[in-house]
Design a protein around this motif. Structure first.
Motif, PDB file in Angstrom:
ATOM      1  N   TRP A 112     -38.504 -87.695 -76.056  1.00 30.96           N
ATOM      2  CA  TRP A 112     -39.791 -87.322 -76.639  1.00 30.96           C
ATOM      3  C   TRP A 112     -40.871 -87.686 -75.643  1.00 30.96           C
ATOM      4  O   TRP A 112     -40.996 -88.855 -75.263  1.00 30.96           O
ATOM      5  N   LEU A 113     -41.630 -86.707 -75.210  1.00 32.38           N
ATOM      6  CA  LEU A 113     -42.683 -86.932 -74.222  1.00 32.38           C
ATOM      7  C   LEU A 113     -44.034 -86.774 -74.903  1.00 32.38           C
ATOM      8  O   LEU A 113     -44.364 -85.694 -75.401  1.00 32.38           O
ATOM      9  N   GLN A 114     -44.798 -87.866 -74.947  1.00 35.64           N
ATOM     10  CA  GLN A 114     -46.117 -87.832 -75.564  1.00 35.64           C
ATOM     11  C   GLN A 114     -47.186 -87.843 -74.480  1.00 35.64           C
ATOM     12  O   GLN A 114     -46.896 -88.122 -73.323  1.00 35.64           O
ATOM     13  N   ASP A 115     -48.391 -87.523 -74.846  1.00 38.36           N
ATOM     14  CA  ASP A 115     -49.565 -87.486 -73.978  1.00 38.36           C
ATOM     15  C   ASP A 115     -49.658 -86.129 -73.266  1.00 38.36           C
ATOM     16  O   ASP A 115     -48.715 -85.707 -72.581  1.00 38.36           O
ATOM     17  N   SER A 116     -50.771 -85.478 -73.453  1.00 37.72           N
ATOM     18  CA  SER A 116     -50.946 -84.126 -72.911  1.00 37.72           C
ATOM     19  C   SER A 116     -50.820 -84.097 -71.396  1.00 37.72           C
ATOM     20  O   SER A 116     -50.223 -83.173 -70.841  1.00 37.72           O
ATOM     21  N   GLY A 117     -51.349 -85.101 -70.704  1.00 35.20           N
ATOM     22  CA  GLY A 117     -51.261 -85.136 -69.247  1.00 35.20           C
ATOM     23  C   GLY A 117     -49.823 -85.237 -68.769  1.00 35.20           C
ATOM     24  O   GLY A 117     -49.421 -84.565 -67.812  1.00 35.20           O
ATOM     25  N   ALA A 118     -49.034 -86.065 -69.441  1.00 37.90           N
ATOM     26  CA  ALA A 118     -47.626 -86.220 -69.078  1.00 37.90           C
ATOM     27  C   ALA A 118     -46.855 -84.935 -69.359  1.00 37.90           C
ATOM     28  O   ALA A 118     -45.994 -84.533 -68.573  1.00 37.90           O
ATOM     29  N   ILE A 119     -47.165 -84.280 -70.469  1.00 37.09           N
ATOM     30  CA  ILE A 119     -46.484 -83.030 -70.817  1.00 37.09           C
ATOM     31  C   ILE A 119     -46.822 -81.941 -69.806  1.00 37.09           C
ATOM     32  O   ILE A 119     -45.934 -81.241 -69.304  1.00 37.09           O
ATOM     33  N   VAL A 120     -48.098 -81.793 -69.480  1.00 38.78           N
ATOM     34  CA  VAL A 120     -48.517 -80.792 -68.496  1.00 38.78           C
ATOM     35  C   VAL A 120     -47.852 -81.071 -67.147  1.00 38.78           C
ATOM     36  O   VAL A 120     -47.348 -80.161 -66.483  1.00 38.78           O
ATOM     37  N   GLY A 121     -47.825 -82.335 -66.742  1.00 42.73           N
ATOM     38  CA  GLY A 121     -47.177 -82.703 -65.484  1.00 42.73           C
ATOM     39  C   GLY A 121     -45.698 -82.348 -65.478  1.00 42.73           C
ATOM     40  O   GLY A 121     -45.169 -81.817 -64.496  1.00 42.73           O
ATOM     41  N   TYR A 122     -45.014 -82.630 -66.573  1.00 45.89           N
ATOM     42  CA  TYR A 122     -43.590 -82.307 -66.705  1.00 45.89           C
ATOM     43  C   TYR A 122     -43.377 -80.793 -66.603  1.00 45.89           C
ATOM     44  O   TYR A 122     -42.489 -80.328 -65.884  1.00 45.89           O
ATOM     45  N   LEU A 123     -44.187 -80.025 -67.337  1.00 45.11           N
ATOM     46  CA  LEU A 123     -44.033 -78.566 -67.325  1.00 45.11           C
ATOM     47  C   LEU A 123     -44.298 -77.998 -65.938  1.00 45.11           C
ATOM     48  O   LEU A 123     -43.573 -77.109 -65.468  1.00 45.11           O
ATOM     49  N   ARG A 124     -45.322 -78.497 -65.269  1.00 40.77           N
ATOM     50  CA  ARG A 124     -45.621 -78.007 -63.917  1.00 40.77           C
ATOM     51  C   ARG A 124     -44.491 -78.343 -62.949  1.00 40.77           C
ATOM     52  O   ARG A 124     -44.097 -77.516 -62.126  1.00 40.77           O
ATOM     53  N   GLN A 125     -43.989 -79.578 -63.033  1.00 39.44           N
ATOM     54  CA  GLN A 125     -42.923 -79.992 -62.135  1.00 39.44           C
ATOM     55  C   GLN A 125     -41.657 -79.164 -62.370  1.00 39.44           C
ATOM     56  O   GLN A 125     -40.996 -78.752 -61.421  1.00 39.44           O
ATOM     57  N   ARG A 126     -41.354 -78.895 -63.613  1.00 40.05           N
ATOM     58  CA  ARG A 126     -40.107 -78.197 -63.936  1.00 40.05           C
ATOM     59  C   ARG A 126     -40.194 -76.684 -63.775  1.00 40.05           C
ATOM     60  O   ARG A 126     -39.219 -76.039 -63.385  1.00 40.05           O
ATOM     61  N   PHE A 127     -41.382 -76.102 -64.073  1.00 40.42           N
ATOM     62  CA  PHE A 127     -41.452 -74.641 -64.158  1.00 40.42           C
ATOM     63  C   PHE A 127     -42.416 -73.961 -63.197  1.00 40.42           C
ATOM     64  O   PHE A 127     -42.399 -72.731 -63.118  1.00 40.42           O
ATOM     65  N   ALA A 128     -43.266 -74.692 -62.508  1.00 37.88           N
ATOM     66  CA  ALA A 128     -44.230 -74.032 -61.616  1.00 37.88           C
ATOM     67  C   ALA A 128     -43.495 -73.392 -60.450  1.00 37.88           C
ATOM     68  O   ALA A 128     -42.502 -73.925 -59.951  1.00 37.88           O
ATOM     69  N   ALA A 129     -43.976 -72.250 -60.037  1.00 37.25           N
ATOM     70  CA  ALA A 129     -43.354 -71.526 -58.918  1.00 37.25           C
ATOM     71  C   ALA A 129     -43.623 -72.272 -57.628  1.00 37.25           C
ATOM     72  O   ALA A 129     -44.713 -72.811 -57.418  1.00 37.25           O
ATOM     73  N   ALA A 130     -42.636 -72.308 -56.770  1.00 37.41           N
ATOM     74  CA  ALA A 130     -42.795 -72.942 -55.455  1.00 37.41           C
ATOM     75  C   ALA A 130     -43.741 -72.112 -54.601  1.00 37.41           C
ATOM     76  O   ALA A 130     -43.709 -70.878 -54.659  1.00 37.41           O
ATOM     77  N   PRO A 131     -44.603 -72.773 -53.816  1.00 39.33           N
ATOM     78  CA  PRO A 131     -45.558 -72.017 -52.999  1.00 39.33           C
ATOM     79  C   PRO A 131     -44.883 -71.217 -51.906  1.00 39.33           C
ATOM     80  O   PRO A 131     -43.838 -71.476 -51.461  1.00 39.33           O
TER      81      PRO A 131
END
Length: 131
Positions: A112-131
């Motif tokens: 369970w991941l709480q805190d909006s900043g932590a969630i956004v960071g997790y989503l970006r790390q896992r799903f953001a496209a590589a440059p």
């Protein structure tokens, strides 16, 4: 005095809630475009995620905007109006604090991941496209 304070905040939520939802709709980001196969893999991975949220919580709006930006079809569970979702959140995370991302690992374990900043960071790390 408690009744007056509760009434004040209920009124404030009733007035500001629709304004916040309208702002969210008007400022929706453009979603990340992936190749069909890559998006299918992301869609599959998102099936193991669920976001417990309130519709007018500003921190939940922040996470939902990031989900749109990254084109993530994560299930949203209303923990404000649905008692079963609120109870699942309380039992799993130990609190009814939102936003909270339920992550079910491949081995069946749940985080369970709480805190909006932590969630956004997790989503970006896992799903953001590589440059």
């Amino acid at each position: 005095m408690k009744t007056a304070i509760r009434t004040f905040f209920r009124t404030l939520r009733a007035v500001l809630g629709p304004v916040m939802l309208l702002k969210e709709r008007l400022t929706q980001p453009t979603g990340l475009v992936r190749e069909a196969a890559a998006q299918a893999r992301v869609d599959q991975q998102c099936q193991s995620l669920a976001l417990y949220q309130f519709s007018t919580c500003p921190f939940c709006i922040k996470v939902r905007q990031e989900m749109l930006r990254l084109s993530l079809p994560i299930e949203k569970r209303d923990a404000q109006h649905h008692t079963a979702n609120r109870n699942d959140l309380l039992q799993g995370s130990g609190a009814t604090k939102v936003p909270c991302l339920k992550i079910t690992e491949a081995n069946g374990q749940t985080r369970w991941l709480q805190d909006s900043g932590a969630i956004v960071g997790y989503l970006r790390q896992r799903f953001a496209a590589a440059p």
